[in-house]
Scaffold this active site. Structure first.
Site, mmCIF file in Angstrom:
data_model
loop_
_atom_site.group_PDB
_atom_site.id
_atom_site.type_symbol
_atom_site.label_atom_id
_atom_site.label_comp_id
_atom_site.label_asym_id
_atom_site.label_seq_id
_atom_site.Cartn_x
_atom_site.Cartn_y
_atom_site.Cartn_z
ATOM 1 N N ASP A 106 -0.560 -4.576 3.278
ATOM 2 C CA ASP A 106 -0.200 -4.274 4.675
ATOM 3 C C ASP A 106 -0.702 -5.338 5.657
ATOM 4 O OD1 ASP A 106 -2.809 -3.441 4.258
ATOM 5 O OD2 ASP A 106 -2.571 -1.450 5.126
ATOM 6 N N LYS A 161 -9.465 4.356 -0.234
ATOM 7 C CA LYS A 161 -9.004 5.330 0.750
ATOM 8 C C LYS A 161 -8.804 6.736 0.159
ATOM 9 C CE LYS A 161 -5.716 2.310 1.836
ATOM 10 N NZ LYS A 161 -4.676 1.511 2.485
HETATM 11 C C1 GLC Z 1 -7.962 -0.625 1.886
HETATM 12 C C2 GLC Z 1 -7.147 -1.359 0.821
HETATM 13 C C3 GLC Z 1 -6.524 -2.631 1.385
HETATM 14 C C4 GLC Z 1 -5.743 -2.304 2.648
HETATM 15 C C5 GLC Z 1 -6.638 -1.581 3.653
HETATM 16 C C6 GLC Z 1 -5.902 -1.181 4.925
HETATM 17 O O1 GLC Z 1 -9.064 -1.388 2.209
HETATM 18 O O2 GLC Z 1 -7.974 -1.670 -0.285
HETATM 19 O O3 GLC Z 1 -5.678 -3.242 0.433
HETATM 20 O O4 GLC Z 1 -5.244 -3.491 3.207
HETATM 21 O O5 GLC Z 1 -7.169 -0.409 3.058
HETATM 22 O O6 GLC Z 1 -4.854 -0.306 4.667
#
Ligand code: GLC
Length: 438
Positions: free
Chosen positions: A186, A150
């Site tokens: 999350d 991200k």
């Molecule tokens: C990215 C992260 C993952 C998280 C997702 C949503 O893919 O690597 O761990 O759950 O974003 O926030």
């Protein structure tokens, strides 16, 4: 002409979705066995709660530039009190800076929260730390950051235990009486929070800035858990589906990937999540403008990387006005003057094509997870989904439902996609409670 072919190029017909389900299953099994796989299938050391957890718990929910600190009372009988929440925003300095800056900022925020809360727990309080990045967990409250996703680039965190780094920051900043008892993704928080009220819930999904999912897997099937004899019970697996790469890509996807800071990784995330969808649309529209399918006055705007965001797509696709007035207003706000009704139509069509594919990919993955848990689909499954794209995009959820129907047929009615807003913090507090009891 691109505008005529784009639907075809981005189409994900039923056969392709069925193929995706199959390869997703293969990658899931490989990941669970510790073989090479694009699905990390990370054991989280968290199980599902009983609903009887009691006490006051805290959570720190950190998965993007916004993060939250919260405290909540668990009352038993699957009931919780209203959480007290404070929101904080990470600056560019922390995101692009050092581990120390990053974790000190978080620790300061917890301190601010505790001052306001007067520490209701009346003694050491257990905290669930939601850290939504790929973490190699080694226990309930220990895990090493595998890589950033991200767009995060903070130095000195990859390869380190993030709970250790947070504890050090707590010490530096004088944050006392907090025991970090769980490290949580999350998706896991979202699943656990929803399953508290709805016991049919067994998949947690995020479709926002990033995208990912988790589900409880039988312990005996998690073959890579070394030293673990076949046991009964289940453990939640963080799939990290954003990295799935058995997908047919277009040259737009490849260009986006090459220009990204983590090229070759998070291939599915780059086709699905809010951080990237706008950029795919921009690349297509830029090409359309060059070939003359759009007014040439749009070219300078479309040349700028990341000038087009997923939020714009939601607005554009939601424009039901005659003459597409809202799209016109949006273009004018971006400083554009000369554009036609045809431009607006093309822009809308491109956005619809890109978001529809994203929804169909997400639905295929959900179909794969549900049929992994329950191959014959013999019972109901609630899928808890959070994230801005799922929540705010006008057709994302309905496109997902339609795709699920194509893949699962009549049995799709057993799979309920539900919005589970802001569950990840509450879920982390519940997991902290479960871990603390152990
Ligand atoms: C990215 C992260 C993952 C998280 C997702 C949503 O893919 O690597 O761990 O759950 O974003 O926030």
């Amino acid at each position: 002409m691109i505008t005529e072919n784009i639907g075809k190029i981005f189409e994900l017909p039923l056969q392709a979705m069925e193929h995706m389900v199959e390869s997703f299953h293969i990658e899931m099994d490989r990941g669970l066995s510790g073989e090479k796989s694009s699905l990390k299938m990370i054991p989280t050391y968290a199980g599902m709660p009983t609903g009887e957890e009691k006490g006051i718990y805290m959570a720190l929910d950190m998965g993007g530039t916004n993060f939250r600190v919260l405290q909540i009372e668990l009352k038993g009988g699957r009931k919780t009190g209203r959480p007290s929440i404070m929101k904080f925003v990470l600056g560019k300095e922390e995101i692009a800076g050092t581990a120390e800056q990053f974790f000190d900022f978080i620790a300061e925020s917890v301190k601010t929260f505790l001052k306001k809360q007067k520490h209701k727990a009346g003694g050491p309080c257990d905290l669930g730390f939601t850290f939504s990045f790929p973490i190699q967990q080694t226990s309930a409250a220990r895990g090493i950051l595998i890589c950033w996703t991200k767009g995060f680039q903070t130095s000195g965190v990859v390869g380190k235990d993030v709970v250790g780094l947070l504890c050090q920051a707590f010490r530096r900043k004088g944050v006392e009486d907090i025991n970090i008892s769980a490290l949580v993704n999350d998706t896991v928080g979202t699943l656990v929070a929803k399953s508290y009220a709805d016991t049919a819930c067994d998949v947690g999904v995020i479709i926002g800035t990033g995208t990912n999912a988790c589900y409880p897997e039988e312990l005996r099937k998690i073959k890579k858990l070394r030293g673990a004899k076949p046991r009964r019970g289940r453990m939640i697996i963080n799939i990290e589906w954003g990295n799935f790469n058995k997908l047919a890509s277009t040259h737009y996807d490849r260009q986006l990937d090459e220009e990204s800071e983590n090229s070759g990784q998070q291939i599915l995330e780059k086709m699905v999540s809010g951080m990237y969808l706008g950029e795919i649309a921009r690349l297509i529209l830029h090409e359309a403008a060059i070939e003359g399918s759009l007014s040439c006055g749009l070219i300078p705007f479309l040349m700028k990387r990341k000038s087009f965001e997923a939020e714009h797509m939601s607005l554009i696709e939601g424009d039901k006005t005659g003459g597409l007035k809202l799209i016109g207003e949006l273009l004018a706000k971006s400083g554009l003057r000369k554009f036609s009704v045809n431009d607006r139509r093309v822009i809308k069509k491109v956005c619809e094509t890109v978001s529809r594919r994203a929804a169909r990919i997400s639905a295929s993955c959900i179909a794969a997870i549900v049929t992994k848990i329950d191959p014959k689909l013999s019972r109901a499954h609630t899928i808890a989904i959070d994230g801005s794209l799922f929540e705010r995009h006008p057709t994302f959820s309905t496109n997902m439902e339609a795709a699920l129907k194509e893949i699962l047929g009549r049995k799709a009615s057993l799979v309920k996609l539900t919005l589970a807003k802001d569950g990840s913090g509450k879920g982390a507090a519940i997991i902290a409670a479960v871990a603390a009891k152990r």
